[in-house]
Design a protein around this motif. Sequence first.
Motif, mmCIF file in Angstrom:
data_model
loop_
_atom_site.group_PDB
_atom_site.id
_atom_site.type_symbol
_atom_site.label_atom_id
_atom_site.label_comp_id
_atom_site.label_asym_id
_atom_site.label_seq_id
_atom_site.Cartn_x
_atom_site.Cartn_y
_atom_site.Cartn_z
ATOM 1 N N GLY A 125 0.811 -1.205 0.000
ATOM 2 C CA GLY A 125 0.000 0.000 0.000
ATOM 3 C C GLY A 125 0.845 1.256 0.000
ATOM 4 N N ALA A 126 0.164 2.412 0.129
ATOM 5 C CA ALA A 126 0.852 3.705 0.101
ATOM 6 C C ALA A 126 0.254 4.604 1.172
ATOM 7 C CB ALA A 126 0.722 4.363 -1.274
ATOM 8 N N ALA A 127 1.151 5.228 1.971
ATOM 9 C CA ALA A 127 0.756 6.202 2.989
ATOM 10 C C ALA A 127 1.190 7.584 2.526
ATOM 11 C CB ALA A 127 1.395 5.875 4.330
ATOM 12 N N THR A 372 -7.742 5.672 -0.541
ATOM 13 C CA THR A 372 -7.026 4.404 -0.382
ATOM 14 C C THR A 372 -5.740 4.490 -1.174
ATOM 15 O OG1 THR A 372 -7.117 2.029 -0.704
ATOM 16 C CG2 THR A 372 -8.368 3.345 -2.257
ATOM 17 N N ASN A 373 -4.640 4.268 -0.491
ATOM 18 C CA ASN A 373 -3.293 4.369 -1.078
ATOM 19 C C ASN A 373 -3.081 5.729 -1.732
ATOM 20 O OD1 ASN A 373 -2.645 1.732 -0.285
ATOM 21 N ND2 ASN A 373 -3.499 0.869 -2.172
ATOM 22 N N TYR A 406 -5.374 3.202 4.104
ATOM 23 C CA TYR A 406 -6.517 4.085 3.932
ATOM 24 C C TYR A 406 -6.241 5.411 4.638
ATOM 25 C CZ TYR A 406 -9.088 0.104 2.092
ATOM 26 O OH TYR A 406 -9.497 -0.945 1.329
ATOM 27 N N GLN A 407 -6.677 6.503 3.971
ATOM 28 C CA GLN A 407 -6.513 7.826 4.559
ATOM 29 C C GLN A 407 -7.897 8.412 4.844
ATOM 30 O OE1 GLN A 407 -4.725 7.206 1.478
ATOM 31 N NE2 GLN A 407 -2.979 6.529 2.698
ATOM 32 N N ASN A 420 -3.510 8.175 8.480
ATOM 33 C CA ASN A 420 -3.289 6.941 7.734
ATOM 34 C C ASN A 420 -3.592 5.757 8.634
ATOM 35 O OD1 ASN A 420 -1.730 7.592 5.011
ATOM 36 N ND2 ASN A 420 -0.950 8.998 6.568
ATOM 37 N N ALA A 421 -4.261 4.745 8.127
ATOM 38 C CA ALA A 421 -4.482 3.496 8.862
ATOM 39 C C ALA A 421 -4.463 2.365 7.838
ATOM 40 C CB ALA A 421 -5.808 3.518 9.610
ATOM 41 N N PHE A 422 -3.632 1.359 8.082
ATOM 42 C CA PHE A 422 -3.527 0.290 7.100
ATOM 43 C C PHE A 422 -4.386 -0.915 7.478
ATOM 44 C CE2 PHE A 422 0.393 -0.559 9.706
ATOM 45 C CZ PHE A 422 0.007 -1.789 10.232
#
Length: 1175
Positions: A125-127, A372-373, A406-407, A420-422
């Motif tokens: 994923g991506a933050a 998301t990402n 997810y942001q 941010n939370a993954f």
Amino acid sequence: MMKMKSISASKASLVFFLCQMISALDVPLDSKLLEELSQPPTITQQSPKDYIVDPRENIVIQCEAKGKPPPSFSWTRNGTHFDIDKDAQVTMKPNSGTLVVNIMNGVKAEAYEGVYQCTARNERGAAISNNIVIRPSRSPLWTKEKLEPNHVREGDSLVLNCRPPVGLPPPIIFWMDNAFQRLPQSERVSQGLNGDLYFSNVQPEDTREDYICYARFNHTQTIQQKQPISVKVFSTKPVTERPPVLLTPTGSTSNKVELRGNVLLLECIAAGLPTPVIRWIKEGGELPANRTFFENFKKTLKIVDVSEADTGNYKCIARNALGSTHHVISVTVKAAPYWITAPRNLVLSPGEDGTLICRANGNPKPSISWLTNGVPIAIAPEDPSRKVDGDTIIFSAVQERSSAVYQCNASNEYGYLLANAFVNVLAEPPRILTPTNKLYQVIADSPALIDCAYFGSPKPEIEWFKGVKGSILRGNEYVFHDNGTLEIPVAQKDSTGTYTCVARNKLGKTQNEVQLEVKDPTVIIKQPEYKVIQRSAQASFECVIKHDPTLMPTVIWLKDNNELPDDERFLVGKDNLTIMNVTDKDDGTYTCIVNTTLDSVSASAVLTVVAAPPTPAIIYARPNPPLDLELTGQLERSIELSWVPGEENNSPITNFVIEYEDGLHEPGVWHYQTEVPGSQTTVQLKLSPYVNYSFRVIAVNEIGRSQPSEPSEQYLTKSANPDENPSNVQGIGSEPDNLVITWESLKGFQSNGPGLQYKVSWRQKDVDDEWTSVVVANVSKYIVSGTPTFVPYEIKVQALNDLGYAPEPSEVIGHSGEDLPMVAPGNVQVHVINSTLAKVHWDPVPLKSVRGHLQGYKVYYWKVQSLSRRSKRHVEKKILTFRGNKTFGMLPGLEPYSSYKLNVRVVNGKGEGPASPDKVFKTPEGVPSSPSFLKITNPTLDSLTLEWGSPTHPNGVLTSYILKFQPINNTHELGPLVEIIIPANESSLILKNLNYSTRYKFYFNAQTSVGSGSQITEEAVTIMDEAMASRQVDIATQGWFIGLMCAVALLILILLIVCFIRRNKGGKYPVKEKEDAHADPEIQPMKEDDGTFGEYSDAEDHKPLKKGSRTPSDRTVKKEDSDDSLVDYGEGVNGQFNEDGSFIGQYSGKKEKEPAEGNESSEAPSPVNAMNSFV
């Protein structure tokens, strides 16, 4: 009827469903495990949203992130991709997303103004970071202007305008003179918030030409100066007084908008003569206590940490002797978004369900959007397991491809929040994290907890077995915890053995063995007993114990729960305590405490010290009880009590104590009411409603208290509303999702009437909620369930009875339950100060991640191995706790030349948070300890053999040994010192070419590259040549010499006998007759006082023997007059000093004891020495 909040049935079921899903999977805080598991990126450090930079220095835009595999980084600038490879001035730090903009090559910082955002990405994923607005600070020059002098009449008002240049950030304003001295300010002259200088009325002393306004720009450390302003005050008599007029603000009303959490500053400055005084009020309410401050001589009202409750009208009133004026400022408090529930990372197994929740509040209410990402969720790739429902994302039957970051963005016109939370979907076979063959030791009949820390995805099932081929453990005698721990509630001796933990899921199975040992408890079989001891006697307490033979107990004695006095009279034996010569201060309780590594027991006894029975004297006794109690003047809230005193019994009554009984609520229980002097026999007593009073009186003198008097008649007061509310109201959560409200219940007489109940009210602080209330009775606690974790609540508890309510109670602030901290301290750094001391630094964790009251940080550190021996040992972890928000600490007591590890954890009221990654550091070399031994063997005529052992603690790499030695002659004088350096790998040495029959003193120590360690000393003697020994004749053993000495002794004895006989007969010697015939008045035959012969006495014969007349035992002749030299106290003239300067000579003056090895006398016998010995 209170308005109660309700939740619909559909929403309640949704909340229950969400709670079930949130507890899907926990990842243990095991560093090795965390390094192996895949994890989406997490932003760990970033620059502030509004980032003002110094235009003279390089611009550093921080972006740090962690993840597995390590993330890659990219940036956007003003919403578009920022290609740093095409800009030679911009570089990215290795293994980091931090940008460094080099502006030292003539590049303007303004060229890099803009909005920057960082993205950290890996395969999971991506933050993204916040939008970071970069602006260079500015400190412009003052605009040049021609300033005319100010001519002002005495008593008039005056405003000197500053009008500083607009800078970024705004400058700090202050007024000074040409000598750079601050201009004095007062109620009459003061600086406003805008920087202008206000004079409520000018005086002749205000005349000067150097009123200078300065603007300090802190970011660039520059100060700009305005042109000096001239003020000339001219006088007119008389000076006219004037009522107050506001200089600022103007008009009768104004408006002010401030954001929640900021500092509210309101200002009123008035003109007038005399100087007006300013007063502030809030219309329709009170100024908030503990948050209100007055500054600038009360012209400025300051309210810190403002909230929506501070909205309202604030009035400033300016008043002097001629009148008053006022101004009303209408304050509105808005709020940028703030978190109610920030989204939290979610770790799931394939096929599991979960939720992400994002809730925020603000004024106006913020809008919630999801990404998301880093991509808006509306245009992101579809995921069938994901469903968005407003501020909640619901996941169902996730798969590994569902992993993403997810942001959540919550924004309104005053700002935004981004979190941010993954979601990390893992499929992992079981792992057991508890070390293999870990040993657990417990005391018999106590609980045993055996760990089996595990991880797997899906969550593994845990089974326990005892023994190698034992069956699975079941039944009520065992408790199986969710974290894998096996509990034996009552461990017995037969519980000892090997226990096997098996973890299995659909991906595999693993097992681990641990050992349990059950020890016998420690018991005091003979306890100390109560003692009554007279002064100066001896007291003894016994404490005999029985313990498990494998445990080593320690026994500690305490007096009154403190250490024993530092007094030689207290003698602590193996099984007892003895106190010699007992005194009054020894009176007290003595406790024997026995500690082992597993248990502790104690026993106590009281020592009472008494005096011998006193001589009979006048009998003083306690007074007799008072008589004839009478109640008069009965009213609802008071009554008068009178009495007749009893007999004093030879000691005057000093005071009377009045007690009361409440026959309605606590019959038979007497309470203290008041006391009066002994000369008083009446008292007016205050009463409470709804109490059935009886009173009694006790007389007191120096001897003691009398028996209570007979009770008075009863008096029942009328009922009323409660006068007071419960005290000590608190709100503390016992679980992360509840709030426990407690209070101290009112006593029976405080109820003021029947039907006592409590109205408990609460609402979440800083949220637009109404009060929720319940009415309870006969309890002092109420639990509110379903609360968010660690949020503040406003709480109040009001008493009521059948007649009505108590006054409105005050509100207290409580918090819902704490949860374990979420984040480990970052950026842990260790600075080694020396070989035994290090300093550790860390960055504080965000307060929101603490999820509770921050209590401090714990540093765990342990020695991994010694760098000199390269041998690992049992790891003994040490813990240091640093209270509060401290971010550094010292680690004392380290071992030199060793490798250590440490980690840091944040602590709240619930417990410890995750540990930071282990930090490895090494201590430098130190000086070694002394060699473990030094032996000298095989003495010959001219050689000695030395053997030694290496130091117990080398504290580094040994480079060599240093041997120093010197001979000691017959008078114990030390000869020349010889030094030899020996390689570090040697353990013995043969010293040759030494003198025969000579004593040598040896000094031996080891050294590292740092320096020499402490030394060890030894002495030895070379043997005598046998041929030479045979030639030396001991005259004291010759026959002729012995005969001669016997004859001399016999002759002296005969002469003494003859003199004694002649004297007793009174006969005269021929000399005596001659003296009688020729009497000389100066020659006296005998002194009458001492009986000595006058003519033949020697003056020297009667002198006392001088202190230095004997040859001292160290065989040195001392001077008659001592020089008080340290040489007089040492071994001969060569007194020695330690390296620290302390004297090491022997003060006794005796020779060192020499070993009895053959004939090793320091002198050969001679006739002269023999004669000296005889006489």
